[in-house]
Design a protein around this motif. Structure first.
Motif, mmCIF file in Angstrom:
data_model
loop_
_atom_site.group_PDB
_atom_site.id
_atom_site.type_symbol
_atom_site.label_atom_id
_atom_site.label_comp_id
_atom_site.label_asym_id
_atom_site.label_seq_id
_atom_site.Cartn_x
_atom_site.Cartn_y
_atom_site.Cartn_z
ATOM 1 N N ALA A 226 21.903 39.591 22.194
ATOM 2 C CA ALA A 226 22.061 40.986 21.205
ATOM 3 C C ALA A 226 23.402 41.726 21.551
ATOM 4 C CB ALA A 226 21.227 41.794 21.209
ATOM 5 N N ALA A 227 24.991 40.584 21.601
ATOM 6 C CA ALA A 227 25.651 41.586 22.059
ATOM 7 C C ALA A 227 26.769 41.629 21.059
ATOM 8 C CB ALA A 227 26.676 40.295 23.341
ATOM 9 N N SER A 228 26.916 41.409 19.971
ATOM 10 C CA SER A 228 28.281 41.161 18.863
ATOM 11 C C SER A 228 28.359 41.422 17.362
ATOM 12 C CB SER A 228 29.123 40.056 19.148
ATOM 13 O OG SER A 228 28.322 39.241 18.298
ATOM 14 N N GLY A 229 27.196 41.882 17.498
ATOM 15 C CA GLY A 229 26.546 42.220 16.018
ATOM 16 C C GLY A 229 26.650 40.556 15.028
ATOM 17 N N THR A 230 26.594 39.763 15.457
ATOM 18 C CA THR A 230 27.850 38.226 15.056
ATOM 19 C C THR A 230 26.499 37.141 14.813
ATOM 20 O OG1 THR A 230 29.581 38.220 16.058
ATOM 21 C CG2 THR A 230 29.552 39.681 14.145
ATOM 22 N N CYS A 231 25.510 37.452 15.527
ATOM 23 C CA CYS A 231 24.123 36.389 15.852
ATOM 24 C C CYS A 231 24.091 36.098 15.028
ATOM 25 C CB CYS A 231 23.332 36.441 16.812
ATOM 26 S SG CYS A 231 22.000 37.902 16.739
ATOM 27 N N VAL A 232 23.878 36.505 13.680
ATOM 28 C CA VAL A 232 22.915 36.554 11.541
ATOM 29 C C VAL A 232 24.294 36.512 11.155
ATOM 30 C CG1 VAL A 232 22.069 39.054 11.504
ATOM 31 C CG2 VAL A 232 21.917 36.578 10.160
ATOM 32 N N THR A 233 25.048 36.041 10.191
ATOM 33 C CA THR A 233 26.238 36.504 8.987
ATOM 34 C C THR A 233 25.644 36.098 7.753
ATOM 35 O OG1 THR A 233 28.100 36.756 8.758
ATOM 36 C CG2 THR A 233 27.856 34.670 9.474
ATOM 37 N N THR A 234 25.843 36.487 7.102
ATOM 38 C CA THR A 234 25.253 36.325 5.182
ATOM 39 C C THR A 234 26.544 35.860 4.637
ATOM 40 O OG1 THR A 234 25.878 38.528 4.416
ATOM 41 C CG2 THR A 234 23.769 38.017 5.351
ATOM 42 N N GLY A 235 26.303 35.120 3.523
ATOM 43 C CA GLY A 235 27.442 34.525 2.592
ATOM 44 C C GLY A 235 27.172 34.745 0.980
ATOM 45 N N GLU A 236 27.724 33.685 0.364
ATOM 46 C CA GLU A 236 27.825 34.123 -0.937
ATOM 47 C C GLU A 236 26.348 32.955 -2.077
ATOM 48 O OE1 GLU A 236 31.701 32.880 -2.528
ATOM 49 O OE2 GLU A 236 32.593 34.264 -2.174
ATOM 50 N N ASN A 237 26.188 33.900 -2.755
ATOM 51 C CA ASN A 237 24.873 32.493 -3.434
ATOM 52 C C ASN A 237 23.763 32.921 -2.180
ATOM 53 O OD1 ASN A 237 26.754 32.895 -5.304
ATOM 54 N ND2 ASN A 237 27.217 30.543 -4.753
ATOM 55 N N GLY A 238 22.954 33.706 -1.360
ATOM 56 C CA GLY A 238 22.447 34.260 -1.059
ATOM 57 C C GLY A 238 22.111 33.017 0.742
ATOM 58 N N LYS A 239 23.089 32.490 0.868
ATOM 59 C CA LYS A 239 23.307 32.135 2.353
ATOM 60 C C LYS A 239 23.746 32.969 3.256
ATOM 61 C CE LYS A 239 26.204 27.933 0.515
ATOM 62 N NZ LYS A 239 27.328 27.047 0.615
ATOM 63 N N ALA A 240 22.655 32.138 4.166
ATOM 64 C CA ALA A 240 23.109 33.238 5.869
ATOM 65 C C ALA A 240 22.449 32.618 7.243
ATOM 66 C CB ALA A 240 22.059 33.687 6.031
ATOM 67 N N TRP A 241 23.912 32.260 8.406
ATOM 68 C CA TRP A 241 23.461 31.485 9.532
ATOM 69 C C TRP A 241 23.076 32.464 10.204
ATOM 70 C CZ3 TRP A 241 27.536 32.058 5.667
ATOM 71 C CH2 TRP A 241 27.127 30.662 4.857
ATOM 72 N N ILE A 242 22.674 31.723 11.112
ATOM 73 C CA ILE A 242 21.312 32.856 12.440
ATOM 74 C C ILE A 242 22.221 31.661 13.847
ATOM 75 C CG2 ILE A 242 19.701 33.538 13.717
ATOM 76 C CD1 ILE A 242 18.188 34.200 11.264
ATOM 77 N N ALA A 243 22.456 32.068 14.806
ATOM 78 C CA ALA A 243 23.421 31.669 15.439
ATOM 79 C C ALA A 243 21.940 32.191 16.747
ATOM 80 C CB ALA A 243 24.821 31.670 15.812
ATOM 81 N N THR A 244 21.195 30.815 17.283
ATOM 82 C CA THR A 244 20.497 31.538 18.624
ATOM 83 C C THR A 244 20.043 30.786 19.655
ATOM 84 O OG1 THR A 244 18.792 28.716 18.564
ATOM 85 C CG2 THR A 244 19.123 30.445 16.222
ATOM 86 N N GLY A 245 19.885 31.076 20.434
ATOM 87 C CA GLY A 245 20.126 30.710 21.928
ATOM 88 C C GLY A 245 19.729 30.945 23.604
ATOM 89 N N ALA A 246 19.706 30.944 24.767
ATOM 90 C CA ALA A 246 18.897 31.110 25.878
ATOM 91 C C ALA A 246 17.993 30.475 25.650
ATOM 92 C CB ALA A 246 18.428 32.796 25.125
ATOM 93 N N GLY A 247 17.079 30.227 27.272
ATOM 94 C CA GLY A 247 15.609 29.012 26.866
ATOM 95 C C GLY A 247 16.061 28.074 26.956
#
Length: 344
Positions: free
Chosen positions: A178-199
């Motif tokens: 929770a450092a930059s507000g961009t570990c999830v980003t949305t795209g066109e036509n229902g796309k979204a990407w979540i960037a995970t980490g830790a552990g």
């Protein structure tokens, strides 16, 4: 002769229409000294930036001046992410264990609605984003062996956890930064990407149907207890992910990669100039040219060749980045706000 003249004119026109752009930066006057760590650009005039001490700021003139806002309960809240709908309304997310993770709707000048409070003591929200003015997504650290994903279809007024039936199980201690507000980003036509980490986890969760189903893709970035992906950004099918090991502050790790196929495959970039982990990322295309930016406690770098080579724009401490076509902002410690412009 007529042919030669016409050809010469065409070549000159083609040459003039292809501007070779370079980024420039301009420090802006900020109304706060609080850490600012999430940016939401609405248009060329309106941008919201949120941070610690229950603080967030708004510009309506492209960054020339900023209005300062605070939550009325005091300075204990940390606004780790924000999404602006226009120059009057925004959704804000706080981070913290259990009930410290909340989602609010704010309307100027001082109207608040508390829309979500984390009920699970193990919960911790990391970031939010919206596809449009109604459909949005929030991501948090895993609970009950599955990724913690919230969805809204009414502009953030109510949130419900996504059905885990159509998503991969979570790794042990997997979450987001929770450092930059961009570990999830949305795209066109229902796309979204979540960037995970830790552990020891480091992967992407990808949806193409507004969060109804999810697939996983491995990330090439370094993994570890306090390592992995921190930020993901896309423009069309071109994507950049940043991260690294947050415990390694004075050396290089595998902390940046690029995708040209919508996140299906990723390739490590060349070594940036700035050492340590990157917290924020942004990518944009202007006149057929692609620029990507990465920032962290040690500075702000950019690349114009999809990560083959990098240049440093600044060496101060920045946490968040956002670009909209040929301009954007970076923000960080001590209330810093930097305007980034792509100019010929």
């Amino acid at each position: 002769m007529k042919y030669f003249t016409a050809l010469t004119s065409l070549l000159l026109l083609t040459h003039c229409s292809t501007r070779q752009l370079e980024p420039s930066i301009k420090p802006l006057n900020s109304p706060t000294e609080s850490l600012l760590q999430a940016i939401s650009i609405v248009d060329e005039n309106t941008t919201w930036i949120s941070g610690h001490d229950a603080t967030f700021v708004l510009t309506k003139d492209g960054g020339e001046s900023w209005e300062l806002f605070n939550h009325p309960t005091g300075d204990s809240l940390q606004f780790r992410d924000i999404h602006g709908f226009n120059n009057e309304k925004a959704v804000l997310m706080t981070a913290g264990s259990g009930p410290l993770s909340k989602i609010f709707t704010f309307t100027t000048p001082d109207q608040w609605e508390e829309n979500f409070v984390m009920q699970d003591s193990l919960g911790f929200l990391d970031c939010i984003d919206f596809w449009d003015d109604q459909r949005g997504i929030a991501y948090g650290d895993a609970i009950d062996n599955y990724p913690y994903i919230l969805l809204t279809d009414n502009g953030g007024k109510s949130w419900n956890r996504a059905d885990s039936t159509n998503m991969p199980e979570a790794g042990k201690d997997e979450g987001g930064f929770a450092a930059s507000g961009t570990c999830v980003t949305t795209g066109e036509n229902g796309k979204a990407w979540i960037a995970t980490g830790a552990g020891g986890n480091c992967r992407f969760l990808i949806t193409e149907d507004y969060g109804q189903s999810w697939k996983e893709v491995d990330s090439p970035l370094v993994s570890g207890d306090a390592a992995g992906n921190t930020s993901v950004s896309f423009v069309g099918d071109l994507g950049v992910v940043t991260g690294g090991d947050l415990m390694i502050t004075d050396d290089y790790t595998d902390n940046c990669a690029f995708s040209s196929d919508g996140g299906t495959t990723w390739n490590l970039s060349g070594q940036p100039q700035t050492v340590g982990a990157f917290y924020g990322s942004a990518i944009t295309q202007v006149d057929g040219q692609t620029f990507a930016f990465a920032c962290g406690p040690k500075g702000l770098d950019y690349t114009s060749d999809m990560g083959q080579t990098w240049m440093t724009l600044d060496t101060l401490n920045y946490w968040a980045l956002s670009m909209k076509e040929d301009f954007g902002f970076a923000s960080g410690t001590n209330g810093k706000i930097l305007r980034i412009s792509l100019q010929p």
